[in-house]
Design an enzyme around this catalytic site. Structure first.
Site, mmCIF file in Angstrom:
data_model
loop_
_atom_site.group_PDB
_atom_site.id
_atom_site.type_symbol
_atom_site.label_atom_id
_atom_site.label_comp_id
_atom_site.label_asym_id
_atom_site.label_seq_id
_atom_site.Cartn_x
_atom_site.Cartn_y
_atom_site.Cartn_z
ATOM 1 N N SER A 1 0.824 -1.206 0.000
ATOM 2 C CA SER A 1 0.000 0.000 0.000
ATOM 3 C C SER A 1 0.869 1.272 0.000
ATOM 4 O O SER A 1 1.629 1.475 -0.940
ATOM 5 C CB SER A 1 -0.968 -0.039 1.182
ATOM 6 O OG SER A 1 -2.025 0.855 0.939
ATOM 7 N N LYS B 1 -20.955 17.154 10.582
ATOM 8 C CA LYS B 1 -19.839 17.535 11.452
ATOM 9 C C LYS B 1 -19.306 16.343 12.253
ATOM 10 O O LYS B 1 -18.129 16.283 12.601
ATOM 11 C CB LYS B 1 -20.289 18.663 12.398
ATOM 12 C CG LYS B 1 -19.146 19.389 13.087
ATOM 13 C CD LYS B 1 -18.238 20.063 12.088
ATOM 14 C CE LYS B 1 -16.969 20.537 12.771
ATOM 15 N NZ LYS B 1 -15.880 20.749 11.821
#
Lengths: 199, 317
Positions: B134, B186
């Site tokens: 990765s 949020k």
């Protein structure tokens, strides 16, 4: 100070370290200008010690940084050690009824370190012939420590006008005290840890 | 001068001589030529290969650095690469990678720095250890040449974001969170409630964008068209041998082979010196006192404690 250096009287101090520590202590007590010269000795010892230790194993180019800057740290450590032990020895002297003078004690301790500079030439020989240099490093270190201790004891004996046995008691008392405190602290720690895990 | 003083001066001269002899002896043994080779060389200072080690999860250090200006995390790696690029002796760099990847931003910063080194005509060779998956592979793809061991685990081209859902646990314990927020998203990826479909789409957008960037950067670094990489860029891990078949690496070989390759690509002699990082803490302290950047701890295997969800280029089995 300039005149003192030019007079080469300080050279005699180095000679007296090897030949007559009592005379050295008397001379150091008389001459206050000997104190700054005394701090040159831990500096030389730290350089010599770093070189001696470096001879024992394979080095990387970091050796050059060690010998250029590393000795300063070692020097500071030696000075701190002398001041710490000197203070404790001076306190022990006062406890045993002698007059305290920490400056003289530290001065004597600085000069007493001088024989340690002989460690390097000694180790160099064993290192070149590759004949158990680590063993001889440990052996000589112990012998030189004993030599330094003997110089300090004789110096204290002269300083306090006391017998050698009493001077030895003054010198070793802090070590015995520190050793005892460390031993009991260790016992307490072990007991506490053991108690914590078994509770 | 009287006799006693002459003795002391002789001792002092003996000490100076022994010091000089000791330094010469140490210098000779330092060259590894042995005592039988009566040849004294100065320490290695010529053109050579620098080493950068990327070990452990890649992340930007949240602690803001250590004592004496020591840097940690990806910042330290970028700093080390920067130091090497400024060092006139460094003609090639070997990036030793043993990492499962890490956060997107930290990985991209290292990638960009390596690409800048390449632009400065410094050869950069990647050497994979046990794992360069990765983000670890992302960083490797920026290098001119990649070497992997036969059994190195690499690939895992993809992006992942993991967030725990503790709603059930909270309900069981009777804990309810009071959330006062300015916008509906949020508290995105909040651990104490289910994720909504809209929220999932928002996160997926970040994942897709990061994935596209990953693919584009690998294609750029490796000089391979994206369609050729895409079939194996589905998050799969693979051995070094398989990666070679898919052109994700250039050669199978060890760290030593990587050093030799770096020297060859930079047209350096076979015995060109290697400038490794300083790892000993005492040496680092002294280097810091000297003002040298050897004082940085460039390994990133410190754990950065954080319970915040993160989008990562990371192999997370």
């Amino acid at each position: 100070m300039k005149e003192f250096l030019k007079s080469l009287v300080w050279v005699d101090y180095f000679y007296m370290v090897f030949t007559d520590p009592r005379k050295l202590a008397a001379a150091l007590m008389r001459e206050s200008r000997s104190l700054p010269i005394g701090f040159v000795i831990p500096a030389c010892v730290s350089i010599m010690d770093i070189l001696a230790i470096s001879l024992l194993g394979s080095q990387t180019p970091f050796f050059y940084i060690k010998i250029t800057y590393g000795w300063i740290l070692f020097f500071m450590l030696l000075v701190f050690q002398n001041i710490l032990i000197g203070s404790l020895v001076d306190t022990a002297g006062q406890v045993l009824g002698h007059q305290g003078n920490i400056k003289n004690v530290i001065n004597i301790m600085n000069y007493a370190l001088f024989p340690r500079v002989l460690l390097l030439p000694a180790i160099l020989i064993f290192s070149v012939f590759n004949f158990a240099p680590v063993f001889f490093y440990v052996l000589f270190s112990m012998a030189l420590f004993a030599w330094s201790a003997a110089i300090v004891v004789q110096g204290l004996s002269e300083m306090h006008s006391a017998g050698l046995a009493r001077a030895a008691a003054v010198f070793f008392m802090p070590f015995v005290l520190i050793g005892s405190v460390a031993f009991f602290a260790m016992v307490l720690t072990v007991v506490s840890i053991f108690g914590y895990f078994t509770a | 001068m009287d006799k006693n003083r002459k003795i002391v001066v002789s001792i002092l001269i003996l000490l100076v001589l022994s010091s000089v002899l000791a330094i010469i002896d140490i210098s000779i043994s330092m060259q590894g030529t042995g005592r039988d080779a009566y040849r004294l060389r100065s320490p290695d200072t010529g053109p050579g290969v620098g080493i950068v080690r990327i070990y452990g999860p890649i992340a930007i250090d949240a602690s803001g650095g250590g004592p004496l200006g020591m840097a940690y995390g990806s910042d330290a790696i970028v700093q080390r690469l920067d130091d090497l690029s400024r060092d006139a002796r460094i003609k090639a760099v070997v990036v030793r990678i043993n990492s499962p990847g890490g956060t997107v931003a930290a990985t991209q910063e290292i990638y960009d720095k390596i690409m800048r080194l390449r632009k400065d005509n410094i050869v950069v060779v990647a050497s994979m250890g046990e794992l360069a998956a990765s983000g670890g592979y992302y960083v490797a793809s920026a290098c001119n040449y990649i070497l992997a061991n036969h059994g190195s685990i690499t690939g895992s081209i993809g992006v992942i974001a993991v967030s725990p859902n503790l709603k059930g646990l909270f309900e069981k314990l009777g804990i309810r969170m009071n959330v006062i927020k300015s916008g509906r998203y949020k508290d995105l990826l909040s651990a104490y409630r289910d994720i909504s479909q809209e929220e999932r789409e928002l996160i997926q957008e970040i994942i897709d964008s990061s994935y596209k960037k990953f693919l584009a950067d690998v294609a750029l670094g490796r000089n391979i068209p994206i369609p050729e990489i895409e079939p194996v860029a589905d998050g799969r891990v693979m051995s070094g041998e398989t990666a070679l078949r898919h052109r994700l690496v250039d050669e199978l070989g060890s760290f030593e082979t990587a050093l030799a390759k770096a020297r060859a690509l930079a047209k350096l002699p076979e015995d060109a010196p290697v400038y490794d990082e300083v790892t000993n803490p005492v040496e680092r302290l002294l280097m810091s006192l000297q003002g040298a950047r050897g004082g940085i701890d460039i390994r990133v295997d410190r754990q950065f404690p954080s319970n915040l969800p993160a989008v990562e280029y990371r192999y997370q089995p």
